[in-house]
Write an enzyme that holds these catalytic residues in place. Structure first.
Site, PDB file in Angstrom:
ATOM      1  N   ASP A  71       0.851  -1.455   0.094  1.00 47.31           N
ATOM      2  CA  ASP A  71       0.002   0.194   0.172  1.00 47.31           C
ATOM      3  C   ASP A  71       0.805   1.057   0.135  1.00 47.31           C
ATOM      4  O   ASP A  71       0.494   2.363  -0.690  1.00 47.31           O
ATOM      5  CB  ASP A  71      -0.740  -0.166   1.071  1.00 47.31           C
ATOM      6  CG  ASP A  71      -2.317  -0.732   0.955  1.00 47.31           C
ATOM      7  OD1 ASP A  71      -2.811  -0.565   0.015  1.00 47.31           O
ATOM      8  OD2 ASP A  71      -2.763  -1.691   1.641  1.00 47.31           O
ATOM      9  N   LYS A 224     -31.354   3.474   2.929  1.00 42.73           N
ATOM     10  CA  LYS A 224     -31.187   2.429   4.030  1.00 42.73           C
ATOM     11  C   LYS A 224     -29.880   2.339   4.500  1.00 42.73           C
ATOM     12  O   LYS A 224     -29.869   2.377   6.033  1.00 42.73           O
ATOM     13  CB  LYS A 224     -31.334   0.904   3.405  1.00 42.73           C
ATOM     14  CG  LYS A 224     -31.713   0.093   4.128  1.00 42.73           C
ATOM     15  CD  LYS A 224     -32.220  -1.149   3.633  1.00 42.73           C
ATOM     16  CE  LYS A 224     -32.212  -2.343   4.533  1.00 42.73           C
ATOM     17  NZ  LYS A 224     -32.590  -3.583   3.580  1.00 42.73           N
ATOM     18  N   CYS A 381      17.251  -6.116 -10.601  1.00 45.02           N
ATOM     19  CA  CYS A 381      17.745  -6.836  -9.444  1.00 45.02           C
ATOM     20  C   CYS A 381      18.158  -8.352  -9.785  1.00 45.02           C
ATOM     21  O   CYS A 381      19.324  -8.274 -10.451  1.00 45.02           O
ATOM     22  CB  CYS A 381      16.896  -6.450  -8.150  1.00 45.02           C
ATOM     23  SG  CYS A 381      17.602  -6.696  -6.521  1.00 45.02           S
ATOM     24  N   LEU A 382      17.481  -9.175  -9.310  1.00 48.23           N
ATOM     25  CA  LEU A 382      17.787 -10.698  -9.701  1.00 48.23           C
ATOM     26  C   LEU A 382      17.791 -10.698 -11.049  1.00 48.23           C
ATOM     27  O   LEU A 382      18.636 -11.494 -11.797  1.00 48.23           O
ATOM     28  CB  LEU A 382      16.886 -11.526  -9.054  1.00 48.23           C
ATOM     29  CG  LEU A 382      16.906 -13.155  -9.448  1.00 48.23           C
ATOM     30  CD1 LEU A 382      18.088 -13.511  -8.718  1.00 48.23           C
ATOM     31  CD2 LEU A 382      15.818 -13.844  -8.930  1.00 48.23           C
ATOM     32  N   GLU A 405      24.519 -17.414  -4.188  1.00 53.03           N
ATOM     33  CA  GLU A 405      23.239 -17.262  -3.379  1.00 53.03           C
ATOM     34  C   GLU A 405      22.654 -18.820  -3.753  1.00 53.03           C
ATOM     35  O   GLU A 405      21.972 -19.521  -2.926  1.00 53.03           O
ATOM     36  CB  GLU A 405      22.317 -16.417  -3.672  1.00 53.03           C
ATOM     37  CG  GLU A 405      20.767 -16.565  -3.223  1.00 53.03           C
ATOM     38  CD  GLU A 405      19.920 -15.456  -3.561  1.00 53.03           C
ATOM     39  OE1 GLU A 405      20.224 -14.315  -4.362  1.00 53.03           O
ATOM     40  OE2 GLU A 405      18.586 -15.466  -3.082  1.00 53.03           O
ATOM     41  N   HIS A 507      15.916  -1.228  -7.860  1.00 53.09           N
ATOM     42  CA  HIS A 507      14.173  -1.249  -8.089  1.00 53.09           C
ATOM     43  C   HIS A 507      13.821  -0.031  -8.814  1.00 53.09           C
ATOM     44  O   HIS A 507      12.922   0.633  -7.976  1.00 53.09           O
ATOM     45  CB  HIS A 507      13.440  -1.846  -7.136  1.00 53.09           C
ATOM     46  CG  HIS A 507      13.942  -3.284  -6.559  1.00 53.09           C
ATOM     47  ND1 HIS A 507      13.322  -4.356  -7.149  1.00 53.09           N
ATOM     48  CD2 HIS A 507      14.890  -3.800  -5.809  1.00 53.09           C
ATOM     49  CE1 HIS A 507      13.992  -5.422  -6.690  1.00 53.09           C
ATOM     50  NE2 HIS A 507      14.706  -5.235  -5.746  1.00 53.09           N
ATOM     51  N   GLU A 509      11.068   0.350 -10.420  1.00 52.30           N
ATOM     52  CA  GLU A 509       9.664   0.183 -10.394  1.00 52.30           C
ATOM     53  C   GLU A 509       9.208   1.003  -8.960  1.00 52.30           C
ATOM     54  O   GLU A 509       7.985   1.309  -9.128  1.00 52.30           O
ATOM     55  CB  GLU A 509       9.096  -1.342 -10.286  1.00 52.30           C
ATOM     56  CG  GLU A 509       9.530  -2.191  -8.997  1.00 52.30           C
ATOM     57  CD  GLU A 509      10.727  -3.022  -9.305  1.00 52.30           C
ATOM     58  OE1 GLU A 509      11.770  -2.503  -9.684  1.00 52.30           O
ATOM     59  OE2 GLU A 509      11.007  -3.776  -8.373  1.00 52.30           O
TER      60      GLU A 509
HETATM   61  N1  GLN Z   1      18.248 -12.462  -4.063  1.00 46.52           N
HETATM   62  C1  GLN Z   1      19.155 -11.534  -4.864  1.00 46.52           C
HETATM   63  C2  GLN Z   1      19.905 -10.731  -3.857  1.00 46.52           C
HETATM   64  O1  GLN Z   1      19.660 -10.823  -2.564  1.00 46.52           O
HETATM   65  C3  GLN Z   1      18.241 -10.518  -5.763  1.00 46.52           C
HETATM   66  C4  GLN Z   1      17.343  -9.603  -4.660  1.00 46.52           C
HETATM   67  C5  GLN Z   1      16.176  -8.904  -5.431  1.00 46.52           C
HETATM   68  O2  GLN Z   1      15.917  -9.245  -6.678  1.00 46.52           O
HETATM   69  N2  GLN Z   1      15.473  -8.096  -4.870  1.00 46.52           N
HETATM   70  O3  GLN Z   1      20.748  -9.993  -4.255  1.00 46.52           O
END
Ligand code: GLN
Length: 540
Positions: A71, A224, A381-382, A405, A507, A509
């Site tokens: 939100d 009502k 990111c990923l 990872e 990010h 977005e």
């Molecule tokens: N898992 C990956 C990291 O920790 C990417 C994290 C993500 O996409 N927010 O770096």
């Protein structure tokens, strides 16, 4: 001037309380006020960071690094402003603060109780966004539904706050559902009556009822509700199902809702200027073209998991007069069937963020497909990390290249743990979180999108591009075009020899708003539109 508009919910969760709260906030901003929005999530977690997307949808990250529920992202997208950690409140935070004070001896000799100690802390935290931001109006949404045990201390705090403040400084909106009974073809008001009764038992009389209903609200039903819930009939507001959430502010305004609230709060009568908003909504309704974007992710069956991405595509689409049709593609299906089947006909590929190794190979294969076929790509990111893994394996010949990872023993950890993460054991709030600067390289596509040399974007990760591979990537054509100001962290990679292939460690977005789409999403979409135009054959 300090006014509070509280938004509670009844009957069911998931009625769109966040959209209603954000719409009210927007309308007051467009009336010329400084507005802030706050979300109260009554669960015990300190923040939303440790919940997976199946539990709670996307985890949003504020500029100052708090992991919140989606939100907060919604509020930012409507308000066209950045909020902070003060705008998000959980039971966990309230108890954490009170217990720390208790240990420090702040209440020596006293019994620490829900009333007044917990409720006092809640009241302090509810007023904090106004204190900190200098806003004049706070719209405060209480998560969950009235009657939930964990919401009680918050509603009690609102009740007290209403009595502490002058009457014209608070306004209570209650959002409910009017189910349609198909046998009698009637909108039923009883659940609304019950939830208002519950609210009144707590000591809160709503000033307005916003009723979610699948069809227009007949005058008789409105009357009502007004009678049984003791509200003015004009304050019973219809919240119909709409094609887009961005239509909600306009529909509320048409019914005079912001005017009614303003009158009760005793504030100016100047109308909200919704011209620009309306223009964008009408463009959203009548796009002049379409593109198809494939999003290959792990949680695609639940769209709320990637809500900011879907919205960022909508925003960029509106600005470019384009409807974006998204194919949400499960990464595991790509691994199983191969990428061609799922990516056939898409004009672009987006690979979102994520955690854990499930679906990684499917994402890597999807990236390979678009790299080889010149299809525009945006990796978030990923998504960047998968692009680096794919490139290392295929172009640098580094067999088994991976992120540590997913494969701690990989011979080629092209993605590796951030140095600062090495000793971190605790999971909550310990990632690299919030806004960090990135310097952009001249001549890059990213630099062209942003139009500036230095940007600030929000992060949420533990792993990063392993700098010892930088030279090899650059030599083979994967350019490092964005880095941290000290040049230690790789933040953006771009393929030199490709129409549009960009991976970012942050990010974007999270910073796209309806009134101001994100430059990277716009750049990506422009490339997808071009691709769509050149690949579709003219109709006979
Ligand atoms: N898992 C990956 C990291 O920790 C990417 C994290 C993500 O996409 N927010 O770096």
């Amino acid at each position: 001037m300090r006014k509070f508009i509280f938004v509670t919910g009844g009957v069911l969760s998931g009625l769109g309380k966040g959209v209603v709260a954000a719409s009210i906030g927007l309308l007051f901003k467009l009336r010329g006020y400084r507005v802030t929005l706050q979300k109260i999530d009554p669960y015990v977690n300190l923040d939303a960071g440790t919940m997976n997307p199946y539990e709670h949808g996307e985890v949003f990250v504020t500029r100052d690094g708090l992991e919140t529920d989606l939100d907060i992202g919604r509020y930012e997208r409507f308000l066209d402003e950045e909020l902070t950690r003060a705008n998000y409140l959980t039971t966990g935070q309230v108890y954490w603060n009170v217990i720390r004070q208790e240990r420090a001896g702040a209440f020596l000799g006293k019994t620490v109780q829900v009333i007044p100690h917990i409720t006092d802390e809640i009241k302090r935290l509810i007023q904090l966004p106004l204190d900190q931001s200098g806003a004049q109006i706070a719209v405060v949404e209480v998560g969950g539904t009235v009657g939930d045990i964990e919401g009680l201390p918050f509603l009690e705090a609102l009740r007290q706050l209403k009595d502490d403040l002058p009457r014209e400084d608070t306004f209570f909106v209650h959002l409910t559902l009017l189910p349609l009974l198909s046998t009698s073809d009637e909108l039923k008001t009883k659940p609304t009556q019950h939830s208002v009764k519950e609210l009144r038992a707590i000591g809160i009389q709503p000033d307005a009822i916003v009723a979610r209903c699948g069809r227009p609200l007949p005058e008789s039903v409105k009357r009502k509700i007004a009678l049984f819930c003791d509200v003015d009939p004009e304050n019973v507001i219809e919240d119909p199902d709409l094609a887009s959430i961005y239509e909600v502010p306009l529909v509320l305004r048409q019914q005079g809702f912001d005017r009614r609230i303003a009158e009760r709060l005793g504030i100016g009568s100047e109308e909200a200027n919704v011209d620009r908003w309306s223009e964008l909504v009408s463009r959203l309704r009548h796009p002049s073209r379409h593109v198809r974007i494939g999003v290959v992710g792990k949680y695609v069956e639940l769209k709320d998991s990637y809500i900011s991405i879907g919205e960022a595509l909508v925003h960029a689409g509106v600005a470019l007069d384009t409807e974006v049709n998204v194919d949400w593609i499960p990464a595991e299906a790509v691994a199983r069937d191969g990428p061609a089947l799922h990516l056939d006909g898409v004009d672009g590929l987006l690979v979102p963020g994520g955690f854990g190794d499930r679906g990684i190979e499917g994402k890597v294969e999807a990236v390979r497909h678009v790299r080889e076929h010149g299809i525009p790509f945006l990796g978030l990111c990923l998504g960047l990390q998968c692009a680096a893994i794919e490139f290392a394996r295929d172009r640098l010949g580094l067999t088994g290249a991976n992120s540590s990872e997913f494969a701690p023993d990989t011979p080629h950890p092209v993605i590796d743990l951030l140095e600062e993460q090495a000793g971190v054991k605790e999971k909550g709030g310990t990632m690299r979180l919030g806004s960090y600067p990135t310097l952009l390289r001249r001549g890059s596509k990213s630099r062209a999108c942003y139009g500036v040399d230095r940007i600030d974007e929000r992060h949420r990760h533990r792993y990063e591009f392993n700098s010892s591979y930088r030279e090899r990537f650059e030599t083979a054509g994967m350019r490092i075009v964005g880095t941290s100001p000290d040049d230690r962290l790789v933040e953006i990679i771009e393929l030199a020899d490709h129409p549009w292939f960009v991976g970012v460690q942050f990010h974007p977005e999270f910073k796209s708003h309806f009134l101001s789409p994100h430059p990277l999403f716009s750049g990506f979409l422009r490339a997808c539109i071009e691709r769509g135009a050149s690949s579709s054959s003219p109709s006979p």
